[in-house]
Write a protein that holds these residues in place. Structure first.
Motif, PDB file in Angstrom:
ATOM      1  N   SER A 199       5.968  -7.206 -13.875  1.00  0.00           N
ATOM      2  CA  SER A 199       5.147  -6.407 -14.777  1.00  0.00           C
ATOM      3  C   SER A 199       3.692  -6.458 -14.391  1.00  0.00           C
ATOM      4  O   SER A 199       2.934  -5.529 -14.665  1.00  0.00           O
ATOM      5  CB  SER A 199       5.311  -6.913 -16.219  1.00  0.00           C
ATOM      6  OG  SER A 199       4.821  -8.247 -16.317  1.00  0.00           O
ATOM      7  N   SER A 200       3.264  -7.540 -13.738  1.00  0.00           N
ATOM      8  CA  SER A 200       1.863  -7.649 -13.347  1.00  0.00           C
ATOM      9  C   SER A 200       1.569  -6.989 -12.018  1.00  0.00           C
ATOM     10  O   SER A 200       0.415  -6.707 -11.710  1.00  0.00           O
ATOM     11  CB  SER A 200       1.465  -9.132 -13.265  1.00  0.00           C
ATOM     12  OG  SER A 200       2.173  -9.759 -12.221  1.00  0.00           O
ATOM     13  N   LEU A 201       2.621  -6.728 -11.230  1.00  0.00           N
ATOM     14  CA  LEU A 201       2.393  -6.163  -9.904  1.00  0.00           C
ATOM     15  C   LEU A 201       2.850  -4.729  -9.774  1.00  0.00           C
ATOM     16  O   LEU A 201       2.341  -3.982  -8.942  1.00  0.00           O
ATOM     17  CB  LEU A 201       3.121  -7.004  -8.848  1.00  0.00           C
ATOM     18  CG  LEU A 201       2.530  -8.387  -8.567  1.00  0.00           C
ATOM     19  CD1 LEU A 201       3.451  -9.154  -7.654  1.00  0.00           C
ATOM     20  CD2 LEU A 201       1.153  -8.263  -7.952  1.00  0.00           C
ATOM     21  N   CYS A 202       3.830  -4.303 -10.558  1.00  0.00           N
ATOM     22  CA  CYS A 202       4.431  -3.000 -10.358  1.00  0.00           C
ATOM     23  C   CYS A 202       3.812  -1.974 -11.284  1.00  0.00           C
ATOM     24  O   CYS A 202       3.125  -2.290 -12.221  1.00  0.00           O
ATOM     25  CB  CYS A 202       5.938  -3.055 -10.623  1.00  0.00           C
ATOM     26  SG  CYS A 202       6.778  -4.260  -9.563  1.00  0.00           S
ATOM     27  N   GLY A 203       4.155  -0.730 -11.016  1.00  0.00           N
ATOM     28  CA  GLY A 203       3.801   0.344 -11.945  1.00  0.00           C
ATOM     29  C   GLY A 203       2.706   1.229 -11.426  1.00  0.00           C
ATOM     30  O   GLY A 203       2.228   1.115 -10.314  1.00  0.00           O
ATOM     31  N   ASP A 204       2.304   2.151 -12.306  1.00  0.00           N
ATOM     32  CA  ASP A 204       1.283   3.139 -12.021  1.00  0.00           C
ATOM     33  C   ASP A 204      -0.014   2.438 -11.675  1.00  0.00           C
ATOM     34  O   ASP A 204      -0.448   1.540 -12.389  1.00  0.00           O
ATOM     35  CB  ASP A 204       1.080   4.000 -13.277  1.00  0.00           C
ATOM     36  CG  ASP A 204       0.198   5.206 -13.003  1.00  0.00           C
ATOM     37  OD1 ASP A 204      -0.689   5.086 -12.150  1.00  0.00           O
ATOM     38  OD2 ASP A 204       0.423   6.229 -13.658  1.00  0.00           O
ATOM     39  N   PRO A 205      -0.709   2.855 -10.581  1.00  0.00           N
ATOM     40  CA  PRO A 205      -1.956   2.202 -10.217  1.00  0.00           C
ATOM     41  C   PRO A 205      -3.012   2.321 -11.288  1.00  0.00           C
ATOM     42  O   PRO A 205      -3.926   1.497 -11.352  1.00  0.00           O
ATOM     43  CB  PRO A 205      -2.386   2.934  -8.924  1.00  0.00           C
ATOM     44  CG  PRO A 205      -1.632   4.208  -8.917  1.00  0.00           C
ATOM     45  CD  PRO A 205      -0.338   3.911  -9.624  1.00  0.00           C
ATOM     46  N   GLY A 228       5.972  -3.937  -6.548  1.00  0.00           N
ATOM     47  CA  GLY A 228       4.721  -4.671  -6.393  1.00  0.00           C
ATOM     48  C   GLY A 228       3.619  -3.759  -5.918  1.00  0.00           C
ATOM     49  O   GLY A 228       2.532  -3.726  -6.496  1.00  0.00           O
ATOM     50  N   VAL A 229       3.861  -3.013  -4.873  1.00  0.00           N
ATOM     51  CA  VAL A 229       2.966  -1.950  -4.415  1.00  0.00           C
ATOM     52  C   VAL A 229       3.865  -0.818  -3.940  1.00  0.00           C
ATOM     53  O   VAL A 229       4.829  -1.036  -3.203  1.00  0.00           O
ATOM     54  CB  VAL A 229       2.015  -2.444  -3.295  1.00  0.00           C
ATOM     55  CG1 VAL A 229       2.788  -2.938  -2.089  1.00  0.00           C
ATOM     56  CG2 VAL A 229       1.036  -1.355  -2.891  1.00  0.00           C
ATOM     57  N   SER A 230       3.592   0.372  -4.408  1.00  0.00           N
ATOM     58  CA  SER A 230       4.466   1.496  -4.102  1.00  0.00           C
ATOM     59  C   SER A 230       4.163   2.056  -2.713  1.00  0.00           C
ATOM     60  O   SER A 230       3.100   1.804  -2.127  1.00  0.00           O
ATOM     61  CB  SER A 230       4.281   2.607  -5.139  1.00  0.00           C
ATOM     62  OG  SER A 230       2.989   3.189  -5.031  1.00  0.00           O
ATOM     63  N   ALA A 231       5.104   2.842  -2.219  1.00  0.00           N
ATOM     64  CA  ALA A 231       4.897   3.502  -0.930  1.00  0.00           C
ATOM     65  C   ALA A 231       3.699   4.438  -0.988  1.00  0.00           C
ATOM     66  O   ALA A 231       2.962   4.586  -0.007  1.00  0.00           O
ATOM     67  CB  ALA A 231       6.160   4.266  -0.525  1.00  0.00           C
ATOM     68  N   GLN A 232       3.484   5.061  -2.132  1.00  0.00           N
ATOM     69  CA  GLN A 232       2.339   5.954  -2.278  1.00  0.00           C
ATOM     70  C   GLN A 232       1.028   5.178  -2.183  1.00  0.00           C
ATOM     71  O   GLN A 232       0.069   5.641  -1.561  1.00  0.00           O
ATOM     72  CB  GLN A 232       2.397   6.696  -3.614  1.00  0.00           C
ATOM     73  CG  GLN A 232       1.233   7.663  -3.821  1.00  0.00           C
ATOM     74  CD  GLN A 232       1.332   8.405  -5.131  1.00  0.00           C
ATOM     75  OE1 GLN A 232       2.302   8.258  -5.870  1.00  0.00           O
ATOM     76  NE2 GLN A 232       0.320   9.215  -5.432  1.00  0.00           N
ATOM     77  N   GLN A 233       0.973   4.002  -2.784  1.00  0.00           N
ATOM     78  CA  GLN A 233      -0.233   3.181  -2.705  1.00  0.00           C
ATOM     79  C   GLN A 233      -0.481   2.718  -1.277  1.00  0.00           C
ATOM     80  O   GLN A 233      -1.627   2.683  -0.827  1.00  0.00           O
ATOM     81  CB  GLN A 233      -0.107   1.997  -3.657  1.00  0.00           C
ATOM     82  CG  GLN A 233      -0.185   2.407  -5.121  1.00  0.00           C
ATOM     83  CD  GLN A 233       0.185   1.270  -6.052  1.00  0.00           C
ATOM     84  OE1 GLN A 233       1.060   0.452  -5.736  1.00  0.00           O
ATOM     85  NE2 GLN A 233      -0.452   1.214  -7.204  1.00  0.00           N
ATOM     86  N   VAL A 234       0.583   2.365  -0.574  1.00  0.00           N
ATOM     87  CA  VAL A 234       0.441   2.002   0.838  1.00  0.00           C
ATOM     88  C   VAL A 234      -0.108   3.190   1.632  1.00  0.00           C
ATOM     89  O   VAL A 234      -0.997   3.038   2.472  1.00  0.00           O
ATOM     90  CB  VAL A 234       1.787   1.528   1.419  1.00  0.00           C
ATOM     91  CG1 VAL A 234       1.680   1.313   2.936  1.00  0.00           C
ATOM     92  CG2 VAL A 234       2.244   0.242   0.739  1.00  0.00           C
ATOM     93  N   GLY A 235       0.425   4.374   1.341  1.00  0.00           N
ATOM     94  CA  GLY A 235      -0.081   5.567   2.012  1.00  0.00           C
ATOM     95  C   GLY A 235      -1.544   5.822   1.709  1.00  0.00           C
ATOM     96  O   GLY A 235      -2.309   6.247   2.588  1.00  0.00           O
ATOM     97  N   ASN A 236      -1.969   5.559   0.459  1.00  0.00           N
ATOM     98  CA  ASN A 236      -3.387   5.707   0.106  1.00  0.00           C
ATOM     99  C   ASN A 236      -4.260   4.801   0.960  1.00  0.00           C
ATOM    100  O   ASN A 236      -5.308   5.224   1.465  1.00  0.00           O
ATOM    101  CB  ASN A 236      -3.593   5.368  -1.375  1.00  0.00           C
ATOM    102  CG  ASN A 236      -3.043   6.428  -2.307  1.00  0.00           C
ATOM    103  OD1 ASN A 236      -2.942   7.595  -1.947  1.00  0.00           O
ATOM    104  ND2 ASN A 236      -2.662   6.013  -3.498  1.00  0.00           N
ATOM    105  N   PHE A 237      -3.828   3.537   1.095  1.00  0.00           N
ATOM    106  CA  PHE A 237      -4.629   2.609   1.886  1.00  0.00           C
ATOM    107  C   PHE A 237      -4.689   3.048   3.347  1.00  0.00           C
ATOM    108  O   PHE A 237      -5.761   3.025   3.965  1.00  0.00           O
ATOM    109  CB  PHE A 237      -4.061   1.197   1.802  1.00  0.00           C
ATOM    110  CG  PHE A 237      -4.801   0.213   2.680  1.00  0.00           C
ATOM    111  CD1 PHE A 237      -5.961  -0.387   2.237  1.00  0.00           C
ATOM    112  CD2 PHE A 237      -4.337  -0.096   3.957  1.00  0.00           C
ATOM    113  CE1 PHE A 237      -6.655  -1.277   3.050  1.00  0.00           C
ATOM    114  CE2 PHE A 237      -5.022  -0.967   4.775  1.00  0.00           C
ATOM    115  CZ  PHE A 237      -6.181  -1.567   4.325  1.00  0.00           C
ATOM    116  N   VAL A 238      -3.552   3.417   3.899  1.00  0.00           N
ATOM    117  CA  VAL A 238      -3.514   3.805   5.315  1.00  0.00           C
ATOM    118  C   VAL A 238      -4.430   4.998   5.564  1.00  0.00           C
ATOM    119  O   VAL A 238      -5.215   5.008   6.526  1.00  0.00           O
ATOM    120  CB  VAL A 238      -2.069   4.122   5.745  1.00  0.00           C
ATOM    121  CG1 VAL A 238      -2.056   4.740   7.147  1.00  0.00           C
ATOM    122  CG2 VAL A 238      -1.210   2.868   5.717  1.00  0.00           C
ATOM    123  N   LEU A 239      -4.352   5.997   4.700  1.00  0.00           N
ATOM    124  CA  LEU A 239      -5.203   7.173   4.880  1.00  0.00           C
ATOM    125  C   LEU A 239      -6.669   6.821   4.701  1.00  0.00           C
ATOM    126  O   LEU A 239      -7.530   7.267   5.479  1.00  0.00           O
ATOM    127  CB  LEU A 239      -4.787   8.261   3.887  1.00  0.00           C
ATOM    128  CG  LEU A 239      -5.524   9.604   4.010  1.00  0.00           C
ATOM    129  CD1 LEU A 239      -5.409  10.161   5.424  1.00  0.00           C
ATOM    130  CD2 LEU A 239      -4.978  10.606   2.996  1.00  0.00           C
TER     131      LEU A 239
END
Length: 327
Positions: A10-16, A89-100
């Motif tokens: 609950s502390s790591l997952c979910g909508d950013p 914990g961190v979504s694929a979309q969040q990973v994509g945000n960081f990479v971009l």
């Protein structure tokens, strides 16, 4: 495979937008790790020949900071997903945000706009906009520190987590990232550094130039946190107002630069002719970059926040009696 506890998930997952603590830590990590790269980004010395015009700079500090941030993020994502499950914990979309966002930082700090900034005001503006309205919001949404922590030994993770949740950190952080304070800091950075005397000082002195770029990136990260890291309905409304007013005042600055009949910055008086433009034309191009493309980014982000606000305001459909109690 070992799973995270319910509390950990609950502390790591979910909508950013709902992960305030993790995103706050992420933004702090971006500032602490990447500002040294910005500070070193202008230490490259090259000749004034034709080949210089499209020179890629490889300042060791810049390359090192960018490489370290990417390696730590990759290790952190690997460990987190191995522990909690892919996408948790961190979504694929969040990973994509960081990479971009990371790739845009590379473009801003190593590519020709960085080298050309001393010769063309317009190139300098492109670099600034890449840092402030492209890389910064993506990095905020990428939650890098929350991921970087997973690249550390377990005992270190607990210490880092305790630090960012301590009141001695949270209270000043909540003040700095409040909507009004973040807006004011970012606005002051933009307007003050474009005053001719200060801008010229940054072009002449490497230390002042470093401070200018730290101000731009640092206040942009704080501003976008105040806009994108606000989960409540009232905070979303303030975020929408903040985006709109920032679009207005940055657009006004761009318009003033574009419509001015005299060049503001004497340091570009002789260098722009190498590229077939006058100093005034170069300034007008730079002003248009700040005025038009940046305006579209603010509009897009404003629409995203407005949709978020509408979704939270709209009443949820209630199940009918028949659906709730089927026969």
């Amino acid at each position: 495979m070992q799973r995270l506890s319910t509390r950990d998930e609950s502390s790591l997952c979910g909508d950013p937008f709902h992960a305030r603590s993790a995103t706050r830590a992420a933004l702090a990590g971006v500032i602490f790790l990447l500002l040294p790269a910005v500070a070193a980004a202008h230490a490259v010395s090259v000749d004034d020949g034709v080949a210089w015009h499209w020179h890629w700079s490889w300042e060791p500090w810049v390359v090192a900071c960018l490489a370290i941030s990417a390696v730590l993020y990759a290790i952190g994502v690997g460990r987190l997903w191995a522990h909690a499950g892919t996408g948790r914990g961190v979504s694929a979309q969040q990973v994509g945000n960081f990479v971009l966002g990371w790739l845009i930082l590379v473009l801003a700090l190593l590519s020709p706009p960085d080298s050309l900034g001393d010769k063309l005001f317009s190139a300098h503006m492109i670099q600034h906009e890449l840092l402030m309205i492209a890389a910064a919001p993506l990095l905020v949404l990428g939650r890098p520190l929350a991921v970087w922590v997973w690249a550390l030994p377990y005992s270190w993770r607990r210490s880092v987590g305790a630090f960012f949740h301590a009141s001695g950190w949270r209270i000043p952080w909540l003040f700095i990232t409040g909507p009004v304070v973040a807006w004011v800091f970012h606005a002051l950075a933009l307007w003050l550094w474009h005053i001719p005397a200060l801008f010229e000082a940054a072009l002449r002195n490497e230390g002042v130039h470093t401070l200018q770029h730290i101000s731009f990136l640092g206040t942009a990260l704080i501003f976008w946190w105040s806009v994108l890291g606000t989960p409540s309905r009232s905070a979303s409304a303030l975020a929408l107002l903040s985006i709109f007013t920032t679009m207005v005042h940055t657009g006004a600055l761009g318009a003033i630069l574009t419509l001015s009949r005299t060049p503001w910055y004497p340091s570009y008086a002789d260098t722009t002719f190498q590229f077939g433009v006058t100093p005034l034309q170069d300034q007008q191009i730079g002003g248009l970059v700040m005025w038009v493309p940046a305006g579209f980014v603010y509009i897009a982000c404003g629409l995203a926040v407005a949709i978020r606000l509408f979704n939270r305001s709209a009443p949820r459909p209630r199940k009918s009696t028949t659906e709730a109690y089927p026969s």
